[in-house]
Design an enzyme around this catalytic site. Structure first.
Site, short mmCIF file in Angstrom:
data_model
loop_
_atom_site.label_atom_id
_atom_site.label_comp_id
_atom_site.label_asym_id
_atom_site.label_seq_id
_atom_site.Cartn_x
_atom_site.Cartn_y
_atom_site.Cartn_z
N ARG A 271 0.85 -1.21 0.00
CA ARG A 271 0.00 0.00 0.00
C ARG A 271 0.87 1.25 0.00
O ARG A 271 1.50 1.57 1.01
CB ARG A 271 -0.90 -0.02 1.24
CG ARG A 271 -2.03 0.98 1.23
CD ARG A 271 -2.76 0.93 2.56
NE ARG A 271 -2.03 1.62 3.62
CZ ARG A 271 -2.26 1.46 4.93
NH1 ARG A 271 -3.17 0.59 5.33
NH2 ARG A 271 -1.56 2.13 5.82
N HIS A 275 -4.04 4.38 4.63
CA HIS A 275 -5.19 3.47 4.47
C HIS A 275 -6.32 4.16 3.71
O HIS A 275 -6.87 3.61 2.76
CB HIS A 275 -5.67 3.00 5.84
CG HIS A 275 -6.94 2.23 5.81
ND1 HIS A 275 -7.07 1.01 5.19
CD2 HIS A 275 -8.18 2.52 6.30
CE1 HIS A 275 -8.31 0.57 5.31
NE2 HIS A 275 -9.01 1.46 5.97
N TYR A 284 2.63 5.09 12.12
CA TYR A 284 2.89 3.68 12.42
C TYR A 284 3.76 2.97 11.38
O TYR A 284 4.32 1.92 11.65
CB TYR A 284 1.57 2.92 12.57
CG TYR A 284 0.63 3.04 11.39
CD1 TYR A 284 0.80 2.26 10.25
CD2 TYR A 284 -0.44 3.93 11.42
CE1 TYR A 284 -0.06 2.37 9.17
CE2 TYR A 284 -1.31 4.05 10.34
CZ TYR A 284 -1.12 3.27 9.22
OH TYR A 284 -1.97 3.39 8.16
#
Length: 375
Positions: A271, A275, A284
């Site tokens: 990715r 998100h 993170y």
């Protein structure tokens, strides 16, 4: 993986009998250096099809960039980027036949535009307008489904109906790696294996279940092996290699249609964005991880291969990017030019026949809106 039985012989010595062996195959045809690792499948030498796939991936990436810009400027709602995952969705869509059924999750632009869905409709959905979820094509494809892990259960329902009615075709379910930790995922696979349903489960393993990394949400070495307990084949595929994605999906769908054999395909990619636009992955994600994974990304990989085949040039690249930008701009104009729906339309997409309580509320809201217009 071994399944073993243990017993003692007449002298009390333990004997181990191997009952079954399991393995998970990994498929890659076009490696990180844009070189073929095998001289097959035929798609690897079908330049016209590869050019089509390349154009679709560039269009998806162009649209993705524009959608993020629209969201950042308040012209679109929360949007889930597909950057770095284009080969998964474009390859799957290219492998499907018209009479197949697709059950998407929410990053599926590259598949949906090959199933007759317009770019403006996709923008409309992420703009908060439910008309964007009414695809209006001739397929039986399902609409977007954001709840994690809902897609496999919907897919086995459709696959059972297809088998019951003796229809030709198969069902494709798409979900992310996080969905494989949901109970619904296992239940759907169990049903598919037991009833021999014509369904292919595809996992877009982009390494993140929102903010939870792949290695912290499931202990299995591969996600593909989760099909073994359900009694059917699971494969791991290089999700940055569109040749492998397309070919393995074609083969899986063939087995599903002709033999009623379900299959699980784990597409391994990364990715290359947060998100969604409501997320901040810098909180993170390891600092240099994205840059390292970018070296494997699918668009440049296929472009370099086409250049090696003397099938692509810098001039063609410039023209393609201009064409895609124009196509995206037209889609944005169509999206922004759509007239707003009345407030009571929020009730129009819930039921085939609206229950009385909701009908009364809809009527009240309609009267309120008319009063406001005349005030």
């Amino acid at each position: 993986m071994l399944n073993i039985g243990i017993k003692k012989d007449e002298k009390g010595v333990l004997e181990v009998k191997i009952i079954e062996r399991f393995e998970v195959a990994y498929y890659q045809y076009l490696n990180e250096e844009s070189h073929l690792t095998h001289d097959f499948p035929a798609l690897a030498h079908d330049i016209q099809s590869l050019l089509q796939l390349y154009r679709l991936m560039v269009l998806v990436r162009t649209m993705d960039t524009k959608a993020i810009a629209l969201q950042r400027t308040g012209k679109l709602g929360t949007y889930p980027s597909t950057r770095g995952q284009e080969a998964v969705f474009v390859g799957v869509g290219h492998a499907m036949q018209k009479n197949d059924i697709y059950v998407p999750y929410y990053r599926d632009m590259g598949t949906l535009i090959q199933r007759g869905v317009k770019l403006s409709q996709i923008l409309l959905y992420w703009g908060g307008d439910e008309r964007g979820n009414v695809f209006g094509n001739e397929s039986n494809d399902f609409p977007f489904s954001v709840p994690v892990g809902s897609q496999p259960l919907h897919a086995v329902g459709a696959a059972y109906a297809m088998k019951y009615k003796k229809e030709k075709g198969a069902v494709v379910s798409m979900c992310g790696d996080g969905a494989t930790s949901q109970g619904d995922f296992y239940e759907a696979m169990n049903v598919a294996g037991m009833w021999k349903l014509p369904v292919v489960f595809i996992i877009c393993n982009n390494q993140w279940a929102i903010s939870v990394p792949r290695d912290q949400q499931t202990a299995t070495p591969t996600l593909a092996q989760k099909s073994i307990a359900a009694g059917f084949i699971g494969e791991q595929v290089d999700g940055n290699d569109i040749i492998a994605v397309q070919h393995r999906t074609v083969e899986a769908l063939k087995s599903a249609r002709e033999k009623g054999e379900p299959r699980l395909l784990e597409m391994v990619c990364y990715r290359q964005h947060d998100h969604t636009t409501a997320d901040d992955a810098s909180r993170y994600e390891p600092k240099d991880r994205r840059e390292q994974e970018w070296k494997k990304e699918p668009v440049a990989r296929l472009r370099h291969y086409l250049e090696q085949q003397n099938a692509w040039s810098e001039k063609q690249e410039e023209l393609l990017r201009a064409e895609c930008a124009l196509e995206v701009d037209e889609a944005v104009k169509e999206y922004q030019g759509m007239p707003s729906q009345p407030l009571e339309s929020m009730f129009d997409y819930l039921y085939a026949q609206l229950p009385k309580a909701y009908s009364e509320q809809r009527h009240m809201l309609k009267e309120m809106e008319e009063d406001l217009r005349h005030a």
